[in-house]
Design an enzyme around this catalytic site. Sequence first.
Site, PDB file in Angstrom:
ATOM      1  N   THR A 138     -56.734  12.948  60.266  1.00 40.16           N
ATOM      2  CA  THR A 138     -56.437  11.519  60.396  1.00 40.16           C
ATOM      3  C   THR A 138     -54.936  11.290  60.497  1.00 40.16           C
ATOM      4  OG1 THR A 138     -58.335  11.137  58.997  1.00 40.16           O
ATOM      5  CG2 THR A 138     -56.843   9.278  59.326  1.00 40.16           C
ATOM      6  N   TYR A 197     -67.831  17.379  47.893  1.00 36.81           N
ATOM      7  CA  TYR A 197     -66.720  18.222  48.382  1.00 36.81           C
ATOM      8  C   TYR A 197     -66.180  19.229  47.377  1.00 36.81           C
ATOM      9  CZ  TYR A 197     -62.703  15.887  46.120  1.00 36.81           C
ATOM     10  OH  TYR A 197     -61.792  15.431  45.218  1.00 36.81           O
ATOM     11  N   ARG A 202     -56.693  10.816  43.156  1.00 39.58           N
ATOM     12  CA  ARG A 202     -56.018  11.398  41.989  1.00 39.58           C
ATOM     13  C   ARG A 202     -55.054  10.342  41.476  1.00 39.58           C
ATOM     14  NH1 ARG A 202     -56.555  15.521  45.554  1.00 39.58           N
ATOM     15  NH2 ARG A 202     -54.496  15.176  46.405  1.00 39.58           N
ATOM     16  N   GLU A 216     -62.141   8.436  61.659  1.00 38.95           N
ATOM     17  CA  GLU A 216     -60.848   9.075  61.429  1.00 38.95           C
ATOM     18  C   GLU A 216     -60.147   9.162  62.771  1.00 38.95           C
ATOM     19  OE1 GLU A 216     -61.362  12.723  59.128  1.00 38.95           O
ATOM     20  OE2 GLU A 216     -61.197  11.520  57.288  1.00 38.95           O
ATOM     21  N   TYR A 240     -55.344  18.613  58.464  1.00 34.45           N
ATOM     22  CA  TYR A 240     -55.123  17.511  57.510  1.00 34.45           C
ATOM     23  C   TYR A 240     -53.619  17.311  57.486  1.00 34.45           C
ATOM     24  CZ  TYR A 240     -56.132  15.205  52.937  1.00 34.45           C
ATOM     25  OH  TYR A 240     -56.295  14.325  51.886  1.00 34.45           O
ATOM     26  N   HIS A 271     -51.447  10.190  55.371  1.00 36.86           N
ATOM     27  CA  HIS A 271     -52.888  10.215  55.115  1.00 36.86           C
ATOM     28  C   HIS A 271     -53.193  11.038  53.864  1.00 36.86           C
ATOM     29  CE1 HIS A 271     -57.196  10.444  55.669  1.00 36.86           C
ATOM     30  NE2 HIS A 271     -57.125  11.761  55.707  1.00 36.86           N
ATOM     31  N   ASP A 289     -63.328  11.566  64.092  1.00 40.13           N
ATOM     32  CA  ASP A 289     -64.065  12.425  63.166  1.00 40.13           C
ATOM     33  C   ASP A 289     -64.806  11.534  62.165  1.00 40.13           C
ATOM     34  OD1 ASP A 289     -64.911  14.693  61.859  1.00 40.13           O
ATOM     35  OD2 ASP A 289     -63.117  14.811  60.598  1.00 40.13           O
ATOM     36  N   GLU A 332     -57.889  10.648  65.216  1.00 40.19           N
ATOM     37  CA  GLU A 332     -57.300  11.976  65.351  1.00 40.19           C
ATOM     38  C   GLU A 332     -57.041  12.284  66.830  1.00 40.19           C
ATOM     39  OE1 GLU A 332     -59.030  15.138  63.099  1.00 40.19           O
ATOM     40  OE2 GLU A 332     -59.948  13.797  61.626  1.00 40.19           O
ATOM     41  N   ASP A 351     -60.625  21.476  61.761  1.00 40.71           N
ATOM     42  CA  ASP A 351     -60.023  20.167  61.519  1.00 40.71           C
ATOM     43  C   ASP A 351     -58.893  20.332  60.510  1.00 40.71           C
ATOM     44  OD1 ASP A 351     -59.629  17.459  61.777  1.00 40.71           O
ATOM     45  OD2 ASP A 351     -61.238  16.893  60.412  1.00 40.71           O
TER      46      ASP A 351
HETATM   47 CA    CA Z   1     -60.955  14.745  59.874  1.00 39.30          CA
END
Ligand code: CA
Length: 427
Positions: A360, A255, A152, A210, A138, A143, A244, A212, A136
């Site tokens: 995404t 994570y 952040r 998500e 990114y 996104h 997803d 995708e 997957d």
């Molecule tokens: Ca994903």
Amino acid sequence: MSNLTANDPRWTSWAEVPAGSDFPVQNLPLGIFSTVDAGPRAASRIGDLVLDLALVAEAGLLTGTGIDTHHFRGGSLNALLGTGRQGIRALRERLSVLLRSDEAVLRDDTPLRSKAMIPIDRAVMHLPVQVGDYTDFYSSRQHAYNVGCMFRDPKNALMPNWTHLPVGYHGRSSSIVVSGTPVRRPMGQYKPTPDATAPVFGATRQLDMELEVAFITFSGNALGDRIPTAEAEEYIVGLVLFNDWSARDIQAWEYVPLGPFLGKNFCSSASPWIVLLDALEPFRVSGPRQDPPVLPYLQQQGDHHFDIALEASIATGDGGETTICRSNFKHLYWSMAQQLAHHTVNGCNVRCGDLMASGTISGDSPDSYGSLLELTWKGTGPLKVHDGSERKFLEDGDTLIMRGHAEKDGVRIGFGEVRGEVLPAMP
Ligand code: CA
């Protein structure tokens, strides 16, 4: 007519294609279906009819393509995809000839046609490939920026590596399911409040989608070799829509430092028809300017993005449906060719039937964000759905539906849909 290519808008079929269908003769996707009287086997589709490819082959109509009946058995398309781009291209071209208006061989063979062309409502669709490995990416800048802003701050929203490489992670193929399969709300650890120092265990309170698109590969490089960016598209069979499913609270707690795990691997849903890259040729567009310039191994010439309109909606138990986002596959910053080249640049081998998802896909405008996390900005601005209720994240009984299609010169090449209903967590 003989000079037309399979993508020509003037190409018409004797088979009925309802107005607005995703599946005109220019599409001819590949999938796996079963019926009450026979098990999973390979198919293509035109309009609302499923074309049983093994029966077409048995009738001798694929002679000369290098494709035979045994390629359509086995319950997945992997054997067929093993014939490579050349085999799949020959098959699609032959099917488009068999279905065109002035070609009588299948049209006038009533016994074969009635056996081999089955109404879609009598077909059960299955996952089209046995997925080997699932990666997957990114690759949507908006996104990544949105998520960076939320977790952040807007000044450092994009990590320093993001514009230099297509960030990705290895997912899990065992929990990839076909459209229509319900998703069970997952259990896990999460922080009960943002400033809690210890987790609780329970059903996720932040189940998300998500939006995708995923590509599926032919047999790729040997271990230790790599696929150059300029050749990468030769290894791509075609695309499916991909949801997803994500549990945001579980994901946020787990994570660090190694990335997505149980917040992601409980389920991902794919649409059943692989739309071939050849069918999407007319919809190529240029991608965004990449600044700073990418390293030489990721540089590419020409148009490697595809203009595919995407949307997601929530259907509730009353049967009503609310569209919650409209996005487009062309919004990706990194092309599929760059993703695949980067994936193999260290010698990692790609095999037939691997699935690589885009990440995404969010556009610039808030109504084009491809996840509820972004659409509701971490739950701070809930969405209203048709029955007047609000959603921060998905509720039990909600059905999430994604659709996608490309359209140009009167030809619409679509994916159908990927849908899944949310079931309550196991007690
Ligand atoms: Ca994903």
